[in-house]
Structures are given as structure tokens and as C-alpha cells.
Design a protein around this motif. Structure first.
Motif, PDB file in Angstrom:
ATOM      1  N   ALA A 137      -1.365  -3.793  11.286  1.00  0.00           N
ATOM      2  CA  ALA A 137      -0.395  -3.235  11.998  1.00  0.00           C
ATOM      3  C   ALA A 137      -0.609  -1.848  12.565  1.00  0.00           C
ATOM      4  N   GLN A 138      -0.929  -1.155  11.720  1.00  0.00           N
ATOM      5  CA  GLN A 138      -0.978   0.366  12.051  1.00  0.00           C
ATOM      6  C   GLN A 138      -2.311   0.986  12.524  1.00  0.00           C
ATOM      7  N   ARG A 139      -3.383   0.005  12.379  1.00  0.00           N
ATOM      8  CA  ARG A 139      -4.791   0.247  12.743  1.00  0.00           C
ATOM      9  C   ARG A 139      -5.401   1.211  12.005  1.00  0.00           C
ATOM     10  N   ILE A 140      -5.206   1.170  10.693  1.00  0.00           N
ATOM     11  CA  ILE A 140      -5.764   2.036   9.753  1.00  0.00           C
ATOM     12  C   ILE A 140      -7.162   1.687   9.590  1.00  0.00           C
ATOM     13  N   PRO A 141      -8.244   2.596   9.560  1.00  0.00           N
ATOM     14  CA  PRO A 141      -9.669   2.062   9.359  1.00  0.00           C
ATOM     15  C   PRO A 141      -9.782   1.363   8.038  1.00  0.00           C
ATOM     16  N   LEU A 142     -10.904   0.543   7.972  1.00  0.00           N
ATOM     17  CA  LEU A 142     -10.984  -0.045   6.943  1.00  0.00           C
ATOM     18  C   LEU A 142     -11.663   0.915   5.741  1.00  0.00           C
ATOM     19  N   SER A 143     -12.149   1.965   6.069  1.00  0.00           N
ATOM     20  CA  SER A 143     -12.779   2.941   5.088  1.00  0.00           C
ATOM     21  C   SER A 143     -11.509   3.824   4.470  1.00  0.00           C
ATOM     22  N   ASP A 144     -10.340   3.884   4.948  1.00  0.00           N
ATOM     23  CA  ASP A 144      -9.125   4.222   4.353  1.00  0.00           C
ATOM     24  C   ASP A 144      -8.407   3.272   3.592  1.00  0.00           C
ATOM     25  N   ILE A 145      -9.101   2.300   3.103  1.00  0.00           N
ATOM     26  CA  ILE A 145      -8.240   1.280   2.335  1.00  0.00           C
ATOM     27  C   ILE A 145      -8.845   1.259   0.853  1.00  0.00           C
ATOM     28  N   VAL A 146      -8.182   1.327  -0.014  1.00  0.00           N
ATOM     29  CA  VAL A 146      -8.569   1.087  -1.600  1.00  0.00           C
ATOM     30  C   VAL A 146      -8.195  -0.181  -2.124  1.00  0.00           C
ATOM     31  N   ILE A 147      -8.959  -1.154  -2.382  1.00  0.00           N
ATOM     32  CA  ILE A 147      -8.222  -2.392  -2.952  1.00  0.00           C
ATOM     33  C   ILE A 147      -9.440  -2.895  -3.970  1.00  0.00           C
ATOM     34  N   LYS A 148      -9.639  -2.567  -5.083  1.00  0.00           N
ATOM     35  CA  LYS A 148     -10.715  -2.802  -5.989  1.00  0.00           C
ATOM     36  C   LYS A 148     -10.227  -3.235  -7.479  1.00  0.00           C
ATOM     37  N   TYR A 149     -10.995  -4.194  -7.667  1.00  0.00           N
ATOM     38  CA  TYR A 149     -10.875  -4.526  -9.154  1.00  0.00           C
ATOM     39  C   TYR A 149     -11.883  -3.902 -10.085  1.00  0.00           C
ATOM     40  N   PRO A 150     -11.498  -3.425 -11.156  1.00  0.00           N
ATOM     41  CA  PRO A 150     -10.154  -3.280 -11.690  1.00  0.00           C
ATOM     42  C   PRO A 150      -9.505  -1.851 -11.633  1.00  0.00           C
ATOM     43  N   ASP A 151     -10.080  -1.112 -10.576  1.00  0.00           N
ATOM     44  CA  ASP A 151      -9.617   0.096 -10.343  1.00  0.00           C
ATOM     45  C   ASP A 151      -8.092   0.363  -9.904  1.00  0.00           C
ATOM     46  N   THR A 152      -7.796  -0.628  -9.082  1.00  0.00           N
ATOM     47  CA  THR A 152      -6.449  -0.460  -8.528  1.00  0.00           C
ATOM     48  C   THR A 152      -5.473  -1.233  -9.184  1.00  0.00           C
ATOM     49  N   SER A 153      -5.385  -1.100 -10.474  1.00  0.00           N
ATOM     50  CA  SER A 153      -4.423  -1.601 -11.563  1.00  0.00           C
ATOM     51  C   SER A 153      -3.259  -0.460 -11.757  1.00  0.00           C
ATOM     52  N   ALA A 154      -2.305  -1.010 -12.569  1.00  0.00           N
ATOM     53  CA  ALA A 154      -1.224  -0.021 -12.857  1.00  0.00           C
ATOM     54  C   ALA A 154      -2.039   1.044 -13.554  1.00  0.00           C
ATOM     55  N   GLU A 155      -2.652   0.474 -14.689  1.00  0.00           N
ATOM     56  CA  GLU A 155      -3.393   1.457 -15.481  1.00  0.00           C
ATOM     57  C   GLU A 155      -4.373   2.454 -15.051  1.00  0.00           C
ATOM     58  N   LEU A 156      -5.279   2.028 -13.989  1.00  0.00           N
ATOM     59  CA  LEU A 156      -6.401   2.743 -13.648  1.00  0.00           C
ATOM     60  C   LEU A 156      -6.213   3.294 -12.142  1.00  0.00           C
ATOM     61  N   ALA A 157      -5.183   3.052 -11.494  1.00  0.00           N
ATOM     62  CA  ALA A 157      -4.911   3.462  -9.935  1.00  0.00           C
ATOM     63  C   ALA A 157      -4.897   5.119 -10.260  1.00  0.00           C
ATOM     64  N   PRO A 158      -4.007   5.449 -10.905  1.00  0.00           N
ATOM     65  CA  PRO A 158      -3.770   6.912 -11.037  1.00  0.00           C
ATOM     66  C   PRO A 158      -5.089   7.596 -11.308  1.00  0.00           C
ATOM     67  N   LYS A 159      -5.964   7.127 -12.393  1.00  0.00           N
ATOM     68  CA  LYS A 159      -7.274   7.888 -12.555  1.00  0.00           C
ATOM     69  C   LYS A 159      -8.098   7.699 -11.448  1.00  0.00           C
ATOM     70  N   LEU A 160      -8.144   6.665 -10.717  1.00  0.00           N
ATOM     71  CA  LEU A 160      -8.933   6.750  -9.539  1.00  0.00           C
ATOM     72  C   LEU A 160      -8.493   7.614  -8.261  1.00  0.00           C
ATOM     73  N   LEU A 161      -7.244   7.876  -8.202  1.00  0.00           N
ATOM     74  CA  LEU A 161      -6.805   8.631  -7.189  1.00  0.00           C
ATOM     75  C   LEU A 161      -7.095  10.122  -7.802  1.00  0.00           C
ATOM     76  N   TYR A 162      -6.752  10.455  -9.039  1.00  0.00           N
ATOM     77  CA  TYR A 162      -6.801  11.729  -9.543  1.00  0.00           C
ATOM     78  C   TYR A 162      -8.599  12.246  -9.249  1.00  0.00           C
ATOM     79  N   SER A 163      -9.363  11.207  -9.574  1.00  0.00           N
ATOM     80  CA  SER A 163     -10.827  11.499  -9.499  1.00  0.00           C
ATOM     81  C   SER A 163     -11.387  11.715  -7.985  1.00  0.00           C
ATOM     82  N   MET A 164     -10.676  11.316  -6.896  1.00  0.00           N
ATOM     83  CA  MET A 164     -10.989  11.312  -5.658  1.00  0.00           C
ATOM     84  C   MET A 164     -10.570  12.918  -5.063  1.00  0.00           C
ATOM     85  N   ASN A 165      -9.980  13.537  -5.673  1.00  0.00           N
ATOM     86  CA  ASN A 165      -9.677  15.040  -5.196  1.00  0.00           C
ATOM     87  C   ASN A 165      -8.998  15.119  -4.117  1.00  0.00           C
TER      88      ASN A 165
END
Length: 346
Positions: free
Chosen positions: A31-59
Motif C-alpha cells: 500500500a505504501q510502496r515500500i521497497p522489498l529491500s526495506d522489509i524484514v520477515i525471516k525465520y527464526p530471526d523475526t520472533s519475539a525472542e530474536l527480533a530485538p537482537k536482530l534490530l540491535y545488530s543492524m546498527n
């Protein structure tokens, strides 16, 4: 200008990797025409347990972060708050979520994080449509609510209609696709939306439909007893039990099964107690709490497993749960023949 565009800030969409998280995130992206490169959906990284760690590691720095269907990590809330506070100190963070488990932690949300807590997935879907002008993705969003088996879907569609059956079938196809090839499914939905799932439907088989054929069942009033001890349900356990309930038009299911105890490295007997997701009967757990007492349970009021100490204990507990459920709807109560359940456990 897109409602997600903020001057001097990049936008990042992060979604849970199940059907609801995937469709919510991709609906906003389309709907908002966000590029695919700016979307993060990944198993198991985008879980409640791991998502904050993933975002933190992305600086990340000066990034407009939107998270969908990602609850607070109740297994380690302190770590979740600590990491999310660091992330929010350099970025804008908005979370769309509906998990009830968040409620006890709302007062601890770090400054700079906007958590939009919804009562159910259907309400969250309506909010996404309105907030992100995503009405064109309504069909796709419906599938997410159905894969979540959220009874609030009644507020969005007539569940007795043929139209609902159409979406129900498509939702099951989506469920298979994201488990088999999450990355490919994300790309396909991003490019084609709901049409991608319809196109793939001819090539997808829904495993619970076949697994349900392998599980013997007996009906007791509005309760289904299932023997799943000799069937390996794996990742499809809950959806197979759901399929059995759908076919039988029963309100509740009590299943005996064997699951792997990782600590013991051995299979142990357990009982699953489930209410059909579209049934308007009361949740089973409060009804049988006096029977299960202080036993270890995993799950929520409408669907949970109960630990057993052995085959005989499991047999007796299954009888008691079924009879307790029956007593709430019938003045006549009969025990399951002991020899049947005993043979099923062995």
C-alpha cells in the motif's frame, strides 16, 4: 507523500514470520510502496525472542521502524526492554500487535516506543487498513486473521458464507507456503498480493487434511476424542486438531498424543484440549481447571497441552476432562470405556 515517509529517515518494516505477521507487513509495504529491500520477515530471526537482537545488530540510525505481529518476549522481558530501549534511542519505533501476553508489561514500555495494542487480530487489521491506506489489501489481510484462527474474524466477514470458505482455503495455502518457502512467498505476495496465493493454490496440499485422516476419533456429545498417539503431527499438531474439529462440527477436542521431551530425549504422553476456533462456547481451560489442578500446561484457555506422568495417568485424565466438559452441557454423563483409551496410549 507516503504516510510512512519521515524527513531524513529511512523506513523499515519488520514482521512476524507466520501468516498474520507476513500479510500485515506486506499489505503495508504494498500500500505504501515500500521497497522489498526495506522489509524484514525471516525465520527464526523475526520472533519475539530474536527480533530485538536482530534490530540491535543492524546498527540502525534515524530509521522509522514499524513492527507487526511481534509481541514482547515474555520468556525474557528484561532483555527485550533493554534492547528495544537502545534501538528506540536512535530510531522511531512503532509496534502493531494484538497478543494478550503484552498486557502485563504495558507500563514498562520504554520511552520512544509506540505500542499499539489491539484486542484481536481482526481489530488490528482494520487499524492497518485505515492507518496505511491499505484497503486495497483487504483480502490479503483477511488471510492473516484466518491463519491466526482468530474468532474475531466474524467482525470482518460472514463465516457461514461461501466467500469465507474461499478465504479459508486460501489461508491454508498461505500457511503451507510460508512454512515451505518463506522468502519465495514474501517475494510472490509483494509482487502479486492475494493473486499470488490464488495462483499457487493449485500446487499446494494442506498437510492437516491428510494427517486428520490418520487420527481415529470418537464423538461424545459436542466433544471429540482423538487418538494421535501413533501419528506424527509435528509442526501441524494444532492445525490438524483444528481440522478434526471443523470436520466434526464439535465444540471441543480432547486428544491423547506423544510428544518429544527434549530434556529427557524421549517421547512422553500428553493431552491436548482445544476449542474449535469459530465455536462460541466458553473456553475449556477454566471449565476443567479443577481436573487438571496444578499440572503443567502450555498454551492458552482455548488450546493447551497438559502433562501426564504416564500412560495410566493420561488415560484417567482424558476421561475426567471429557466428562467434565460434557457435564457443562448435558445432564447425562458417561465414562469413556477404559480399555479403549488404555490401548490407545500404549
Amino acid at each position: 507523500m507516503s504516510v510512512l515517509q519521515v524527513p531524513n529517515q529511512k523506513t523499515l518494516l519488520v514482521g512476524g514470520f507466520d501468516g498474520h505477521g507476513t500479510t500485515s507487513t506486506l499489505s503495508v509495504a504494498r500500500a505504501q510502496r515500500i521497497p522489498l529491500s526495506d522489509i524484514v520477515i525471516k525465520y527464526p530471526d523475526t520472533s519475539a525472542e530474536l527480533a530485538p537482537k536482530l534490530l540491535y545488530s543492524m546498527n540502525l540510525y534515524q530509521t522509522n521502524i514499524f513492527m507487526f505481529d511481534l509481541p514482547i518476549n515474555i520468556k525474557n522481558p528484561n532483555e527485550w526492554f533493554s534492547l528495544m530501549q537502545i534501538i528506540a534511542s536512535n530510531n522511531s519505533v512503532t509496534i502493531f500487535d494484538h497478543h494478550e501476553s503484552n498486557m502485563r508489561y504495558l507500563s514498562r514500555i520504554p520511552q520512544g516506543i509506540k505500542l499499539l495494542q489491539f484486542s484481536d487480530a481482526a481489530t488490528m487489521t482494520s487499524a492497518i487498513e485505515e492507518t496505511f491506506n491499505a484497503q486495497t489489501e483487504h483480502e490479503l489481510l483477511l488471510l492473516g486473521v484466518i491463519t491466526d484462527r482468530d474468532p474475531a474474524i466474524r467482525s470482518l466477514i460472514d463465516v457461514e458464507s461461501k466467500v469465507f470458505q474461499h478465504y479459508y482455503t486460501a489461508a491454508n495455502v498461505l500457511d503451507v507456503l510460508i512454512r515451505q518457502d518463506l522468502a519465495g512467498t514474501i517475494k510472490g505476495i509483494y509482487e502479486e498480493g492475494f493473486n499470488y496465493i490464488q495462483r499457487m493454490a493449485t500446487t499446494v496440499q494442506y498437510p492437516p487434511a491428510n494427517l486428520a485422516n490418520m487420527v481415529p476419533v470418537q464423538r461424545y456429545d459436542n466433544i471429540l476424542f482423538a487418538d494421535a498417539t501413533n501419528v506424527s503431527l509435528g509442526q501441524w499438531t494444532w492445525k490438524t486438531l483444528d481440522e478434526l474439529l471443523r470436520r466434526s462440527s464439535c465444540d471441543y477436542l480432547v486428544a491423547i498424543a506423544r510428544v518429544l521431551d527434549r530434556q529427557l530425549n524421549a517421547e512422553v504422553p500428553v493431552i491436548f484440549v482445544v476449542k474449535y476456533w469459530l465455536s462460541q462456547s466458553p473456553a475449556p481451560k477454566p471449565l476443567v481447571q479443577g481436573v487438571i489442578q496444578n499440572r503443567k500446561t502450555i498454551g492458552h484457555d482455548n488450546g493447551f497441552s497438559v502433562s501426564c506422568t504416564g500412560a495410566e495417568d493420561c488415560r484417567q485424565l482424558a476421561e475426567n476432562i471429557i466428562n467434565t466438559l460434557r457435564s457443562n452441557f448435558s445432564s447425562s454423563v458417561s465414562l469413556i470405556p477404559s480399555q479403549r483409551v488404555a490401548s490407545a496410549i500404549q
